[in-house]
Design a protein around this motif. Sequence first.
Motif, PDB file in Angstrom:
ATOM      1  N   ALA A   1      11.566   0.170  -7.179  1.00  0.00           N
ATOM      2  CA  ALA A   1      10.959  -0.651  -8.230  1.00  0.00           C
ATOM      3  C   ALA A   1       9.465  -0.377  -8.374  1.00  0.00           C
ATOM      4  N   LEU A   2       8.863   0.204  -7.344  1.00  0.00           N
ATOM      5  CA  LEU A   2       7.432   0.533  -7.386  1.00  0.00           C
ATOM      6  C   LEU A   2       7.281   2.028  -7.067  1.00  0.00           C
ATOM      7  N   PRO A   3       7.546   2.883  -8.050  1.00  0.00           N
ATOM      8  CA  PRO A   3       7.677   4.319  -7.762  1.00  0.00           C
ATOM      9  C   PRO A   3       6.441   4.933  -7.110  1.00  0.00           C
ATOM     10  N   GLN A   4       5.264   4.452  -7.504  1.00  0.00           N
ATOM     11  CA  GLN A   4       4.066   5.067  -6.931  1.00  0.00           C
ATOM     12  C   GLN A   4       3.825   4.616  -5.490  1.00  0.00           C
ATOM     13  N   VAL A   5       4.251   3.406  -5.177  1.00  0.00           N
ATOM     14  CA  VAL A   5       4.159   2.944  -3.789  1.00  0.00           C
ATOM     15  C   VAL A   5       5.157   3.740  -2.939  1.00  0.00           C
TER      16      VAL A   5
ATOM     17  N   HIS B   1      -0.117  -9.525   3.955  1.00  0.00           N
ATOM     18  CA  HIS B   1       1.154  -9.720   3.272  1.00  0.00           C
ATOM     19  C   HIS B   1       1.205  -8.755   2.104  1.00  0.00           C
ATOM     20  N   GLY B   2       2.344  -8.703   1.497  1.00  0.00           N
ATOM     21  CA  GLY B   2       2.491  -7.926   0.274  1.00  0.00           C
ATOM     22  C   GLY B   2       2.331  -6.431   0.498  1.00  0.00           C
ATOM     23  N   ILE B   3       1.892  -5.747  -0.561  1.00  0.00           N
ATOM     24  CA  ILE B   3       1.786  -4.295  -0.510  1.00  0.00           C
ATOM     25  C   ILE B   3       0.693  -3.864   0.474  1.00  0.00           C
ATOM     26  N   ALA B   4      -0.347  -4.697   0.632  1.00  0.00           N
ATOM     27  CA  ALA B   4      -1.396  -4.374   1.601  1.00  0.00           C
ATOM     28  C   ALA B   4      -0.810  -4.320   3.012  1.00  0.00           C
ATOM     29  N   ALA B   5       0.113  -5.224   3.310  1.00  0.00           N
ATOM     30  CA  ALA B   5       0.747  -5.217   4.633  1.00  0.00           C
ATOM     31  C   ALA B   5       1.627  -3.985   4.797  1.00  0.00           C
ATOM     32  N   LEU B   6       2.322  -3.619   3.720  1.00  0.00           N
ATOM     33  CA  LEU B   6       3.157  -2.417   3.771  1.00  0.00           C
ATOM     34  C   LEU B   6       2.288  -1.188   4.065  1.00  0.00           C
ATOM     35  N   LYS B   7       1.137  -1.140   3.394  1.00  0.00           N
ATOM     36  CA  LYS B   7       0.234  -0.008   3.601  1.00  0.00           C
ATOM     37  C   LYS B   7      -0.241   0.035   5.050  1.00  0.00           C
TER      38      LYS B   7
ATOM     39  N   TRP C   1       3.812   7.038  -2.270  1.00  0.00           N
ATOM     40  CA  TRP C   1       2.753   6.989  -1.254  1.00  0.00           C
ATOM     41  C   TRP C   1       3.376   6.979   0.152  1.00  0.00           C
TER      42      TRP C   1
ATOM     43  N   ARG D   1      15.003 -19.301  -1.289  1.00  0.00           N
ATOM     44  CA  ARG D   1      13.721 -18.679  -0.983  1.00  0.00           C
ATOM     45  C   ARG D   1      12.578 -19.567  -1.465  1.00  0.00           C
TER      46      ARG D   1
END
Lengths: 430, 103
Positions: A137-141, A65-71, A144, A325
Motif C-alpha cells: 500500500a506504500l510502494p515507496q516505503v 510509532h508509525g513509519i518512523a518506527a518502521l524506519k 526503501w 481496534r
Amino acid sequence: MSRFLIVTLPLTGHAYRALAVADELSARGHEVAWCGSKAYFGPLLGPDATLFPAGTRTLRDQAGHGIAALKSLWEQYVIPMARFTLPAVNRAAGEYQPDMLVVDQHALAGALAAHRHGLPWATLVTEAMELTHPLAALPQVDAWVRSQIAALCQEVRLTDADFDPLFSPYLVIAFTTSALTGEQPFPGHFILVGPAMLERPRAFEWDLLDPARRKVLITVGTLATGLAGDFYQRAAAAVAPLRATVQAIIVGPPDLLPDAPGNVLVVPSVPMLALLPRLDAVISHGGMNTVSEALAHGVPLVLAPIRHDQPVVASQVVRAGAGIRVPFYRVRPSQLREAVVSILNDPSYRRAAKRIGESFAAAGGAPAAAARLERAVQAARLAIRGCPTPRVRGTRTMKPPFVPEMKISGRTDGGFSPQERHWWRPLLDH
Amino acid sequence: MTVEDITLADLVGALAAATGDDSLLSAGIGITTTLEGDLCFDSLDLAALGAVLRDRYGTTLDLVGYVAGLDIDEIIGLTVGDVAHYVIRCLMPSLRPETEQTQ
C-alpha cells in the motif's frame, strides 16, 4: 537424524517460536544448535544446549510509532543486528555443518550465512509485516525497505538477484493461519502452522482472581514498557466503573499504577497459557505472540496497535470479527470501556475468536513445522543429487531453490572448502 | 468553496472530525504540525481524514492515494501544511499535477 542450526532474534516473540520448533525437532531425534547472543539465549536454552555465541550488542530501544518506527526498526535494529551477528553465524554454519538453517525472517544473518555456504535454509515468519505484503500500500516505503536489504547483501557481496533473505526458496513456515491472513494464496513451499506456543513459567497468585467476575487481561507486551504507563492509566480508568462485573489484570511494574482501582490487579508478569482459559477478553497492543495465544484459547481482543506489524495484526483480527481496534495514543477511557463492554457482551467476537482458535489447532503448530522441516531436508538432499527442482511460481520473492551448480564445473574435490565438501558429500560419494 | 475559503481552522476541524478528538481544536495545531509524529496518526486516521476532506471538498481528493505516492521521509514528515497544499491543488485544476488531472 538431521542437524538444524537455528538463527533468531533475542526477542520474546521470535525466540519462543523457534524454541517450540526446536523442542519438537529434538523430540523427533534431531540435533539442534543455536547461534545468537549468549546473554539472552544462554539462560533461555539452558546449559545442555549447543549455542554458538554471537556476542551481545545493545541496540537502541525501538521508540516511536508509525513509519518512523518502521524506519528505525530497519536502520537501528534489523540491519545492524544482521551485520553484527553475521561473522558468528558464518562460523557456526561452517563448524556445525547443519543440514538446514532455520532462520527467523528478520534475523537476516542466518539467511546470508546459509546462502554464502550453499546450505538449505527455512524461514520462520514470526511477524505479520512481510507475509501478506501490507507495505504494498506504500510502494515507496516498501522500496526503501528492499533497498536496505539490498545494500546489506551488497555489503557482504551476496548480489545474486534471486536471493531474498526474507523468504527462503526452500521452506517458509508462518505462525498464523488463513483465518487471519485471509484467503490469499501462497506458494507451495509456504506452510501456515498456526502459533507454536510455549509457556513461560511465571509465579502467579491465583487466589487473587475473583471467580464471580469476568476477567480482562491488559498487556502491551515486553517491548513497549516505556509507553505503557499512560495507556495503563487510561485502561484502569476504563474498567474501574465496571467493578461489579469485571476484574482486570494489568501486566506491568506495579509502581506504574500506585492508585489502581479495586478491581484492577497489577502484576509484573503472568503465566499466559495457564491464565488464558480463565479470561474473557484481552486488551493488547497487538503483538503476534499475545494475539495468537489469546485467539488459540478463543479469547477476543481489544487492540491498540503502536507500531511495526501491530496495525497489520489488528486489522486482521478485526476483519476476522474477533476484536475491536482503538487508537493507542488517543483512545479515551470511555471509548476503551465501550470497546471492552462490546467484546464482553456481544458473543459474535468470542465465536470468531473460537473459529480462529480451531483453525490454529488444525494447522498443527510446532509439530507440523518440524515435520515440514524434515521433508525440506530430504528434498534438499534430492536436489543436490541432481533431481530437477520444481520451479516455484509466485510473487516477488518466489525463486527456485539456490543450487550452486556453477561450483561443480572446473573444480575437483580438493578445491572444495570444508563447507562445500559437506554440501556436496552425497554427490561426491557416488 | 474556493481555495481562499480554506483556513487552518478548517483543516484542524477536519482533523478533529476524522479522529473524533475535539481536543485537537485547541491543541495549537499549525502548518508545521506533523500528522504521524505530533498527532500520532496511523493509517486508519489518515483514511478517516481522507474521507472527511473528500466529503467537504469533493471527490477529486484522494489523500490516501497521495500519501501512497510519497517516499518514507515524506510520509514521516507529512505536515498539516502539506495536506493543505494538497487540498488546494485538488481544488484548483490549474495547480493540479499531471497525474491527478488524468485520473
